[in-house]
Motif scaffolding. Sequence first.
Motif, PDB file in Angstrom:
ATOM      1  N   MET A 153       0.843  -1.194   0.000  1.00 51.31           N
ATOM      2  CA  MET A 153       0.000   0.000   0.000  1.00 51.31           C
ATOM      3  C   MET A 153       0.878   1.243   0.000  1.00 51.31           C
ATOM      4  O   MET A 153       1.691   1.437   0.910  1.00 51.31           O
ATOM      5  CB  MET A 153      -0.939   0.007   1.212  1.00 51.31           C
ATOM      6  N   MET A 154       0.745   2.051  -1.018  1.00 57.62           N
ATOM      7  CA  MET A 154       1.458   3.321  -1.114  1.00 57.62           C
ATOM      8  C   MET A 154       0.461   4.420  -1.442  1.00 57.62           C
ATOM      9  O   MET A 154      -0.526   4.191  -2.146  1.00 57.62           O
ATOM     10  CB  MET A 154       2.524   3.286  -2.213  1.00 57.62           C
ATOM     11  N   LEU A 155       0.753   5.605  -0.950  1.00 51.86           N
ATOM     12  CA  LEU A 155      -0.041   6.771  -1.299  1.00 51.86           C
ATOM     13  C   LEU A 155       0.883   7.756  -1.987  1.00 51.86           C
ATOM     14  O   LEU A 155       1.848   8.248  -1.388  1.00 51.86           O
ATOM     15  CB  LEU A 155      -0.665   7.402  -0.052  1.00 51.86           C
ATOM     16  N   ALA A 156       0.634   8.006  -3.264  1.00 52.25           N
ATOM     17  CA  ALA A 156       1.439   8.938  -4.043  1.00 52.25           C
ATOM     18  C   ALA A 156       0.774  10.302  -4.024  1.00 52.25           C
ATOM     19  O   ALA A 156      -0.378  10.435  -4.446  1.00 52.25           O
ATOM     20  CB  ALA A 156       1.597   8.442  -5.479  1.00 52.25           C
ATOM     21  N   SER A 157       1.494  11.304  -3.530  1.00 50.50           N
ATOM     22  CA  SER A 157       0.972  12.667  -3.468  1.00 50.50           C
ATOM     23  C   SER A 157       1.743  13.530  -4.453  1.00 50.50           C
ATOM     24  O   SER A 157       2.971  13.671  -4.349  1.00 50.50           O
ATOM     25  CB  SER A 157       1.107  13.224  -2.046  1.00 50.50           C
ATOM     26  N   VAL A 158       1.027  14.103  -5.436  1.00 51.90           N
ATOM     27  CA  VAL A 158       1.645  14.814  -6.549  1.00 51.90           C
ATOM     28  C   VAL A 158       1.357  16.307  -6.435  1.00 51.90           C
ATOM     29  O   VAL A 158       0.197  16.719  -6.291  1.00 51.90           O
ATOM     30  CB  VAL A 158       1.123  14.293  -7.902  1.00 51.90           C
ATOM     31  N   ASP A 159       2.407  17.110  -6.505  1.00 49.68           N
ATOM     32  CA  ASP A 159       2.257  18.567  -6.575  1.00 49.68           C
ATOM     33  C   ASP A 159       1.877  18.924  -8.003  1.00 49.68           C
ATOM     34  O   ASP A 159       2.651  18.688  -8.942  1.00 49.68           O
ATOM     35  CB  ASP A 159       3.569  19.242  -6.175  1.00 49.68           C
ATOM     36  N   THR A 160       0.700  19.491  -8.201  1.00 45.46           N
ATOM     37  CA  THR A 160       0.209  19.745  -9.559  1.00 45.46           C
ATOM     38  C   THR A 160       0.934  20.890 -10.254  1.00 45.46           C
ATOM     39  O   THR A 160       0.808  21.035 -11.473  1.00 45.46           O
ATOM     40  CB  THR A 160      -1.296  20.048  -9.524  1.00 45.46           C
ATOM     41  N   GLN A 161       1.694  21.688  -9.507  1.00 44.65           N
ATOM     42  CA  GLN A 161       2.422  22.800 -10.115  1.00 44.65           C
ATOM     43  C   GLN A 161       3.825  22.391 -10.548  1.00 44.65           C
ATOM     44  O   GLN A 161       4.268  22.729 -11.640  1.00 44.65           O
ATOM     45  CB  GLN A 161       2.510  23.975  -9.129  1.00 44.65           C
ATOM     46  N   THR A 162       4.527  21.653  -9.701  1.00 45.12           N
ATOM     47  CA  THR A 162       5.911  21.271  -9.988  1.00 45.12           C
ATOM     48  C   THR A 162       6.044  19.842 -10.506  1.00 45.12           C
ATOM     49  O   THR A 162       7.051  19.503 -11.121  1.00 45.12           O
ATOM     50  CB  THR A 162       6.779  21.405  -8.727  1.00 45.12           C
ATOM     51  N   GLY A 163       5.047  19.003 -10.237  1.00 46.32           N
ATOM     52  CA  GLY A 163       5.142  17.600 -10.599  1.00 46.32           C
ATOM     53  C   GLY A 163       5.911  16.771  -9.592  1.00 46.32           C
ATOM     54  O   GLY A 163       6.030  15.554  -9.757  1.00 46.32           O
ATOM     55  N   ASN A 164       6.454  17.388  -8.537  1.00 49.17           N
ATOM     56  CA  ASN A 164       7.185  16.639  -7.513  1.00 49.17           C
ATOM     57  C   ASN A 164       6.232  15.689  -6.793  1.00 49.17           C
ATOM     58  O   ASN A 164       5.137  16.077  -6.397  1.00 49.17           O
ATOM     59  CB  ASN A 164       7.827  17.592  -6.505  1.00 49.17           C
ATOM     60  N   THR A 165       6.681  14.452  -6.620  1.00 50.78           N
ATOM     61  CA  THR A 165       5.838  13.398  -6.055  1.00 50.78           C
ATOM     62  C   THR A 165       6.494  12.786  -4.827  1.00 50.78           C
ATOM     63  O   THR A 165       7.709  12.569  -4.811  1.00 50.78           O
ATOM     64  CB  THR A 165       5.583  12.303  -7.105  1.00 50.78           C
ATOM     65  N   VAL A 166       5.681  12.513  -3.808  1.00 52.36           N
ATOM     66  CA  VAL A 166       6.154  11.812  -2.615  1.00 52.36           C
ATOM     67  C   VAL A 166       5.369  10.512  -2.494  1.00 52.36           C
ATOM     68  O   VAL A 166       4.134  10.522  -2.533  1.00 52.36           O
ATOM     69  CB  VAL A 166       5.979  12.651  -1.338  1.00 52.36           C
ATOM     70  N   LEU A 167       6.089   9.386  -2.375  1.00 55.19           N
ATOM     71  CA  LEU A 167       5.470   8.075  -2.185  1.00 55.19           C
ATOM     72  C   LEU A 167       5.504   7.726  -0.698  1.00 55.19           C
ATOM     73  O   LEU A 167       6.588   7.610  -0.107  1.00 55.19           O
ATOM     74  CB  LEU A 167       6.224   7.000  -2.975  1.00 55.19           C
ATOM     75  N   PHE A 168       4.346   7.570  -0.097  1.00 53.38           N
ATOM     76  CA  PHE A 168       4.264   7.175   1.310  1.00 53.38           C
ATOM     77  C   PHE A 168       3.963   5.682   1.377  1.00 53.38           C
ATOM     78  O   PHE A 168       2.900   5.235   0.926  1.00 53.38           O
ATOM     79  CB  PHE A 168       3.174   7.972   2.031  1.00 53.38           C
ATOM     80  N   GLY A 169       4.892   4.919   1.933  1.00 50.31           N
ATOM     81  CA  GLY A 169       4.699   3.486   2.072  1.00 50.31           C
ATOM     82  C   GLY A 169       4.114   3.156   3.434  1.00 50.31           C
ATOM     83  O   GLY A 169       4.711   3.476   4.469  1.00 50.31           O
ATOM     84  N   ILE A 170       2.946   2.541   3.455  1.00 49.70           N
ATOM     85  CA  ILE A 170       2.257   2.195   4.699  1.00 49.70           C
ATOM     86  C   ILE A 170       2.401   0.695   4.927  1.00 49.70           C
ATOM     87  O   ILE A 170       2.045  -0.101   4.051  1.00 49.70           O
ATOM     88  CB  ILE A 170       0.769   2.585   4.631  1.00 49.70           C
ATOM     89  N   PRO A 171       2.902   0.265   6.099  1.00 49.66           N
ATOM     90  CA  PRO A 171       3.132  -1.171   6.326  1.00 49.66           C
ATOM     91  C   PRO A 171       1.833  -1.964   6.412  1.00 49.66           C
ATOM     92  O   PRO A 171       0.844  -1.503   6.988  1.00 49.66           O
ATOM     93  CB  PRO A 171       3.889  -1.206   7.660  1.00 49.66           C
ATOM     94  N   ARG A 172       1.863  -3.164   5.871  1.00 56.62           N
ATOM     95  CA  ARG A 172       0.705  -4.060   5.869  1.00 56.62           C
ATOM     96  C   ARG A 172       0.330  -4.506   7.280  1.00 56.62           C
ATOM     97  O   ARG A 172      -0.828  -4.820   7.550  1.00 56.62           O
ATOM     98  CB  ARG A 172       0.985  -5.295   5.014  1.00 56.62           C
ATOM     99  N   ASN A 173       1.323  -4.562   8.188  1.00 56.70           N
ATOM    100  CA  ASN A 173       1.072  -5.065   9.530  1.00 56.70           C
ATOM    101  C   ASN A 173       0.779  -3.953  10.531  1.00 56.70           C
ATOM    102  O   ASN A 173       0.917  -4.148  11.736  1.00 56.70           O
ATOM    103  CB  ASN A 173       2.249  -5.918  10.011  1.00 56.70           C
ATOM    104  N   LEU A 174       0.374  -2.797  10.052  1.00 58.99           N
ATOM    105  CA  LEU A 174      -0.016  -1.699  10.939  1.00 58.99           C
ATOM    106  C   LEU A 174      -1.291  -2.079  11.695  1.00 58.99           C
ATOM    107  O   LEU A 174      -2.268  -2.529  11.089  1.00 58.99           O
ATOM    108  CB  LEU A 174      -0.245  -0.428  10.125  1.00 58.99           C
ATOM    109  N   GLN A 175      -1.280  -1.906  13.005  1.00 62.00           N
ATOM    110  CA  GLN A 175      -2.437  -2.268  13.818  1.00 62.00           C
ATOM    111  C   GLN A 175      -3.257  -1.035  14.192  1.00 62.00           C
ATOM    112  O   GLN A 175      -2.806   0.101  14.046  1.00 62.00           O
ATOM    113  CB  GLN A 175      -1.981  -2.990  15.097  1.00 62.00           C
ATOM    114  N   ASN A 176      -4.473  -1.280  14.651  1.00 60.39           N
ATOM    115  CA  ASN A 176      -5.382  -0.229  15.125  1.00 60.39           C
ATOM    116  C   ASN A 176      -5.720   0.784  14.035  1.00 60.39           C
ATOM    117  O   ASN A 176      -5.877   1.981  14.308  1.00 60.39           O
ATOM    118  CB  ASN A 176      -4.798   0.505  16.343  1.00 60.39           C
ATOM    119  N   ALA A 177      -5.810   0.326  12.784  1.00 58.55           N
ATOM    120  CA  ALA A 177      -6.091   1.243  11.676  1.00 58.55           C
ATOM    121  C   ALA A 177      -7.375   2.020  11.943  1.00 58.55           C
ATOM    122  O   ALA A 177      -8.434   1.421  12.137  1.00 58.55           O
ATOM    123  CB  ALA A 177      -6.213   0.469  10.361  1.00 58.55           C
TER     124      ALA A 177
END
Length: 470
Positions: A153-177
Amino acid sequence: MLALFVIGVLAACGALLVIGPARAVVLVASRPSTALAVSLSVGAVVLIWAATLIWTADINWPAPATFGKKLVAFLTSSLLVGALIAPTARAMQYLLITSNLVGTVFGASTVNRRGVAPSAGAGRSWSGIPRVNVLLVGSDAEDDRIGVRTDSMMLASVDTQTGNTVLFGIPRNLQNAPFPSWSPMRQVWPSGFNCGSECLLNGVWDQGTQHANLYPGDPKPGLTALRESMSEITGLTPDYAVVVDMASFQQLVNAMGGVTINVRQRVPIGGKVENGQIVPGSIRGWIEPGVQHLDGYHAMWYSRGRATTDDFNRMARQRCMVGALIDQVNPWMMAERFPQIAKVVQDNVYTDIPSEHLPAWAELVTIMQKGTIRSLSFSNQLINVSQPDFPHIRDMVQAAIASQPLPTPTFTDGSPTPPAFRPSPSPTQTPAPASTSAPSSGPATGGTATPSPSASHTPAEGLVDVAAAC
């Protein structure tokens, strides 16, 4: 005829300069009726143009018509007609494939969808929308599993002005979601998906499916539930989602001609762990370190293998795989392998991006090509997966987006400080004794010893450039 042809070419070039090539293609391909009309029109023009070539050849047929002159005239006219028809036929084929692909993949229902909606104006689709967030999900629905398990599971956040992207990797074994206050899942799990080690983030999809009655009319209640939880975890609303099954990922990489990647450590092919030890004979081979060109099978195991490492190391390899695939995509490769890639995507990829948003996405992709891709993987070096500090996770997300240093966590629940935020040991500190744990039994492929599941290469932590980290 030549004058009309030149005028038509100039008009088409002018339109492409104003609209943009990528956007123009998507504008046509995202509307099946338009694509069919363009294909028929282009086919008619090419047939007329081929007829004029044959007519010209007939008018200028050599006299006297000796065999040599006939042969030269025939070959010349045939080559001219072939040079005109062959690329046009391929272009029409690709256009129809694209239209069919768009109608199949980008025809998802927008029921219960939350997120941005770009405008239709050329060049200003994302005006007033600073960021676009895309949830990337890799599912691992094996035969011995019940339901869908979202093991990547990743969440890609894209800056619409610059195109710079950050990929946030969320662990599968995260508890208490957690779930937002407006989520229907709060009726089932008011305090989050909380039942200990049996309730991990990769089981949220299955929870949404089991409680589909809470999402009437939604064709993917599991995905919707996961999106809701991800929005509460990260503080970012997933505007779109893309879901790929790991088995089809193998086909996709093969369709792309493989992928070149820097393998930083030996990665097992297969492998089963029981009681902290690798079952002898369960590892069927290895992906060796070094820069390698992997086919789909080995790329899949590079992305999913964890018998000798852990979930967090696998997350790091997955973000490297995403970066490598993006880096190798180019127009020539896509044009050469487009039918194969389209077939795999059509059969195995799900997305809720509506077809009417595709022109805006074509515009955004051109901006992203000029930007950078960084990643922040929430490994056990940054968070405590069994007792997550979600406000701190959201603070780190905002810091990463703003390119600021990650904030140090302040734990008020008594949970241990993650390793990445612990003070460094003093140089005069007494060295810790060597580990006395016994090695796992069984030789690996090739006669070398099988490492224990704890042996791993430590990936880069924090906000890092994908290319530099891999």
